[in-house]
Every structure is written in C-alpha cells, then in structure tokens.
Design a protein around this motif. Structure first.
Motif: not given
Length: 177
Positions: A19-24, A44-49, A59-63
């Motif tokens: 799950l990847f919760s998106l914001y404005p 450091i830079w970490r990868p997102t979902p 699969w990834v949910i772009l919520d």
C-alpha cells in the motif's frame, strides 16, 4: 474498504502487494524515494512502495491518486502505459515482469482531477459504497471471529458519518476524507 478489496484480489491471485498512501504535496521524486537518516544521522534515500514494486515485479496500491497534482500524476504516465519510468537521476527504469499498479481515488465530482490526459492512463472501475447489510457480510467474512455486535457498531458509525457528510458536515472533498 477499496484497498481491502484489492488486497483480497491480490491474495487470491497469489500476488505480493504493498500500500502506498499518496498526499497532495508529493512530487514525482516523492513517488519513488523518501528521505530518511541512517544510524549516524546522514541523509539517505529509501525506495517507496511504488519503486519496490517496480523493482520486484509486484503489485502496489496507489491510494489517493486524486490527491496528486496534475504534474505529479502525469509523471506516472510512461510507467502505467509502457512499464517504463525515468528516475530522478535520469536513468530509464523498466518495471519487472508482474508489476501492476492499482490506483484508488474518489470520483471527480467536486474536484475535477480527471483530465483527458489522466483518463487515458487508467482503466476505470467505479465501485459504489456497500449497503449496510452487504457491508456487514463483507466485514464478517474478512473477520469471522469478530463479535457481530461490533460489526453492527462499525457499520452504524459508517452510516452516521455518511449521513453527516451528506447533510453538509464538510465543505469540500478534502474535508470528507
């Protein structure tokens, strides 16, 4: 509940999903990496979902794609249409076999975020809210050991919140979330 339906679908297909919760105020860079610190306080830079799913072929949910700005949302076009992505460092990435992005959003009623360019990026499925009896059945099947009285209270709360929103308890779509 939308993400629960997607998670169950992934489970039935034997697919790993995140799950990847998106914001404005997300940028195209924020879709791929998030800034953090290591044990010594170094940046450091970490990868997102999303980036992990691209790299692993999962699969990834772009919520909340409706929350993204038009520019950030359209930065996903190449990925969603051709499985490719230009990373912030300029490299072209190719999604591994099996990658899928399932995007969840609110309908475009108050905020017209679905432009013709955005509309062409997605296959659209509109899911109407469950009726109270149907929601009780779904919750009972997802949580078979939950006390039916608790399920009744959850559904009653959902109904009261929906009624409040319908009667003007919020002035905008953002407040409804």
């Amino acid at each position: 509940l939308k993400s629960a339906v997607v998670r169950e679908t992934a489970r039935q297909y034997g697919k790993e999903i995140e799950l990847f919760s998106l914001y404005p105020d997300m940028t195209s860079r924020d879709l791929l990496t998030t800034r953090g610190t290591d044990d010594f306080g170094n940046t450091i830079w970490r990868p997102t979902p999303l980036l992990r799913a691209i790299q692993k072929g999962t699969w990834v949910i772009l919520d909340g794609v409706d929350k993204l700005t038009k520019d950030t949302l359209t930065s996903l076009a190449l990925l969603l249409e051709q499985g490719q992505l230009d990373s912030p460092d300029g490299k072209r990435m190719h999604a591994k076999q099996g990658f899928a992005a399932i995007s969840l959003a609110h309908p475009a009623d108050e905020v017209q975020w679905i432009t013709p360019e955005v509309a062409s990026m997605f296959h659209w499925i509109k899911i109407e809210p469950y009726s109270s009896p149907d929601l009780k059945l779904v919750l009972a099947s997802i949580h078979p050991n939950m006390d039916p009285a608790v399920i009744d209270k959850i559904v009653e709360l959902r109904d009261r919140i929906d009624d409040a929103i319908d009667n003007g308890a919020s002035d905008s779509l953002v407040e409804k979330e």
